[in-house]
Design a protein around this motif. Sequence first.
Motif, PDB file in Angstrom:
ATOM      1  N   ALA A  45       0.835  -1.206   0.000  1.00 23.17           N
ATOM      2  CA  ALA A  45       0.000   0.000   0.000  1.00 23.17           C
ATOM      3  C   ALA A  45       0.870   1.255   0.000  1.00 23.17           C
ATOM      4  O   ALA A  45       0.598   2.224  -0.725  1.00 23.17           O
ATOM      5  N   ALA A  46       1.932   1.246   0.806  1.00 21.53           N
ATOM      6  CA  ALA A  46       2.813   2.411   0.905  1.00 21.53           C
ATOM      7  C   ALA A  46       3.573   2.648  -0.402  1.00 21.53           C
ATOM      8  O   ALA A  46       3.731   3.792  -0.845  1.00 21.53           O
ATOM      9  N   ILE A  47       4.042   1.583  -1.021  1.00 21.14           N
ATOM     10  CA  ILE A  47       4.773   1.710  -2.287  1.00 21.14           C
ATOM     11  C   ILE A  47       3.841   2.227  -3.384  1.00 21.14           C
ATOM     12  O   ILE A  47       4.230   3.084  -4.194  1.00 21.14           O
ATOM     13  N   LYS A 142      10.081  21.625  -3.678  1.00 15.93           N
ATOM     14  CA  LYS A 142       9.263  20.573  -4.289  1.00 15.93           C
ATOM     15  C   LYS A 142       9.685  19.200  -3.780  1.00 15.93           C
ATOM     16  O   LYS A 142       8.830  18.332  -3.526  1.00 15.93           O
ATOM     17  N   ILE A 143      10.985  19.004  -3.617  1.00 11.59           N
ATOM     18  CA  ILE A 143      11.496  17.737  -3.087  1.00 11.59           C
ATOM     19  C   ILE A 143      11.009  17.526  -1.663  1.00 11.59           C
ATOM     20  O   ILE A 143      10.566  16.436  -1.285  1.00 11.59           O
ATOM     21  N   LEU A 144      11.079  18.586  -0.846  1.00 13.66           N
ATOM     22  CA  LEU A 144      10.636  18.494   0.550  1.00 13.66           C
ATOM     23  C   LEU A 144       9.139  18.221   0.628  1.00 13.66           C
ATOM     24  O   LEU A 144       8.680  17.410   1.436  1.00 13.66           O
ATOM     25  N   PHE A 145       8.373  18.876  -0.218  1.00 12.55           N
ATOM     26  CA  PHE A 145       6.921  18.674  -0.254  1.00 12.55           C
ATOM     27  C   PHE A 145       6.596  17.228  -0.617  1.00 12.55           C
ATOM     28  O   PHE A 145       5.786  16.566   0.047  1.00 12.55           O
ATOM     29  N   THR A 146       7.252  16.745  -1.652  1.00 11.30           N
ATOM     30  CA  THR A 146       7.009  15.372  -2.121  1.00 11.30           C
ATOM     31  C   THR A 146       7.425  14.349  -1.071  1.00 11.30           C
ATOM     32  O   THR A 146       6.685  13.398  -0.780  1.00 11.30           O
ATOM     33  N   ALA A 147       8.624  14.552  -0.491  1.00 16.13           N
ATOM     34  CA  ALA A 147       9.132  13.622   0.526  1.00 16.13           C
ATOM     35  C   ALA A 147       8.217  13.579   1.743  1.00 16.13           C
ATOM     36  O   ALA A 147       7.962  12.509   2.313  1.00 16.13           O
ATOM     37  N   THR A 148       7.689  14.728   2.135  1.00 12.51           N
ATOM     38  CA  THR A 148       6.795  14.789   3.298  1.00 12.51           C
ATOM     39  C   THR A 148       5.516  14.002   3.040  1.00 12.51           C
ATOM     40  O   THR A 148       5.056  13.238   3.901  1.00 12.51           O
ATOM     41  N   CYS A 149       4.942  14.180   1.853  1.00 16.89           N
ATOM     42  CA  CYS A 149       3.724  13.432   1.495  1.00 16.89           C
ATOM     43  C   CYS A 149       3.975  11.928   1.555  1.00 16.89           C
ATOM     44  O   CYS A 149       3.143  11.160   2.050  1.00 16.89           O
ATOM     45  N   VAL A 152       4.479  10.708   5.278  1.00 14.78           N
ATOM     46  CA  VAL A 152       3.183  10.648   5.971  1.00 14.78           C
ATOM     47  C   VAL A 152       2.438   9.379   5.575  1.00 14.78           C
ATOM     48  O   VAL A 152       1.847   8.698   6.420  1.00 14.78           O
ATOM     49  N   SER A 153       2.458   9.047   4.293  1.00 11.14           N
ATOM     50  CA  SER A 153       1.781   7.850   3.802  1.00 11.14           C
ATOM     51  C   SER A 153       2.341   6.591   4.465  1.00 11.14           C
ATOM     52  O   SER A 153       1.591   5.738   4.952  1.00 11.14           O
ATOM     53  N   TRP A 154       3.659   6.458   4.480  1.00 14.89           N
ATOM     54  CA  TRP A 154       4.293   5.281   5.085  1.00 14.89           C
ATOM     55  C   TRP A 154       3.988   5.182   6.575  1.00 14.89           C
ATOM     56  O   TRP A 154       3.644   4.096   7.078  1.00 14.89           O
ATOM     57  N   LEU A 155       4.099   6.301   7.285  1.00 13.52           N
ATOM     58  CA  LEU A 155       3.829   6.285   8.730  1.00 13.52           C
ATOM     59  C   LEU A 155       2.374   5.943   9.013  1.00 13.52           C
ATOM     60  O   LEU A 155       2.062   5.244   9.982  1.00 13.52           O
ATOM     61  N   TRP A 156       1.482   6.419   8.162  1.00 19.84           N
ATOM     62  CA  TRP A 156       0.059   6.154   8.352  1.00 19.84           C
ATOM     63  C   TRP A 156      -0.250   4.666   8.246  1.00 19.84           C
ATOM     64  O   TRP A 156      -0.969   4.109   9.076  1.00 19.84           O
ATOM     65  N   PHE A 157       0.288   4.015   7.225  1.00 18.10           N
ATOM     66  CA  PHE A 157      -0.006   2.593   7.042  1.00 18.10           C
ATOM     67  C   PHE A 157       0.624   1.741   8.141  1.00 18.10           C
ATOM     68  O   PHE A 157       0.025   0.761   8.589  1.00 18.10           O
ATOM     69  N   VAL A 158       1.814   2.109   8.581  1.00 17.50           N
ATOM     70  CA  VAL A 158       2.424   1.405   9.712  1.00 17.50           C
ATOM     71  C   VAL A 158       1.558   1.591  10.956  1.00 17.50           C
ATOM     72  O   VAL A 158       1.322   0.651  11.730  1.00 17.50           O
ATOM     73  N   GLY A 159       1.050   2.816  11.154  1.00 22.42           N
ATOM     74  CA  GLY A 159       0.183   3.095  12.301  1.00 22.42           C
ATOM     75  C   GLY A 159      -1.110   2.308  12.253  1.00 22.42           C
ATOM     76  O   GLY A 159      -1.590   1.807  13.280  1.00 22.42           O
ATOM     77  N   LEU A 160      -1.684   2.155  11.054  1.00 29.78           N
ATOM     78  CA  LEU A 160      -2.905   1.354  10.909  1.00 29.78           C
ATOM     79  C   LEU A 160      -2.650  -0.101  11.282  1.00 29.78           C
ATOM     80  O   LEU A 160      -3.478  -0.738  11.944  1.00 29.78           O
ATOM     81  N   MET A 161      -1.511  -0.624  10.840  1.00 36.17           N
ATOM     82  CA  MET A 161      -1.158  -2.002  11.167  1.00 36.17           C
ATOM     83  C   MET A 161      -1.039  -2.182  12.684  1.00 36.17           C
ATOM     84  O   MET A 161      -1.579  -3.139  13.260  1.00 36.17           O
ATOM     85  N   ILE A 162      -0.372  -1.249  13.341  1.00 40.70           N
ATOM     86  CA  ILE A 162      -0.196  -1.322  14.796  1.00 40.70           C
ATOM     87  C   ILE A 162      -1.535  -1.178  15.512  1.00 40.70           C
ATOM     88  O   ILE A 162      -1.816  -1.881  16.486  1.00 40.70           O
TER      89      ILE A 162
END
Length: 200
Positions: A45-47, A142-149, A152-162
């Motif tokens: 999902a994160a990828i 733009k790099i910082l904006f993209t990296a932040t998005c 957040v996505s990766w942390l969210w899915f890990v948080g859902l799993m936990i």
Amino acid sequence: MQAVIHGFFLAFGLILPLGVQNVFVFSQGATQPSKFRALPAVLTAAICDTLLILLAVFGLSMIVYQFEWLRITLLIGGIVFLVYMGKVLWTSSATAVKQDEALPAKKQILFALSVSLLNPHAILDTVGVIGTSALNYIGTDKILFTATCIIVSWLWFVGLMIAGATLKKFDTSGKVMYIFNKCSAIFIWCTAIYLLIGLL
């Protein structure tokens, strides 16, 4: 710093609403024997989200908007998929939630791919919003904006799993997940109706 803050709140706001992708990752965290067994769903999902975000930032997602037949095809496919997923969630019993939904890694990956890439919201809404917002930035911002998005996505899915794994400790009967699935099915069907109205 503005790009980071913007990326954080935008990505969080887009990923927070209940949807098929979130429901699936959460349910795998709740039904797998251990939370680490749900990693295939989380990583896939994160990828997928990372890929969609990158496509949005680099403008490739605008192809969808340039071809009306492609947009309509995606919407129809998404509506059919949402109706099917709602049916699967609605018909699952408390016993099935407790025992039978711990999918093997291969099925987790295939299912996560489908709920991530066949979701019309992810393609038409999320991608479009992030892509449009990225136009406000150039270079490092733009790099910082993209990296932040993406983070957040990766942390969210890990948080859902936990969160799902934590619920499992208190929901030994599977009744809470059963109710959760019912509510999720209703929400998903409402989303499908909303998309259908927009299509018509």
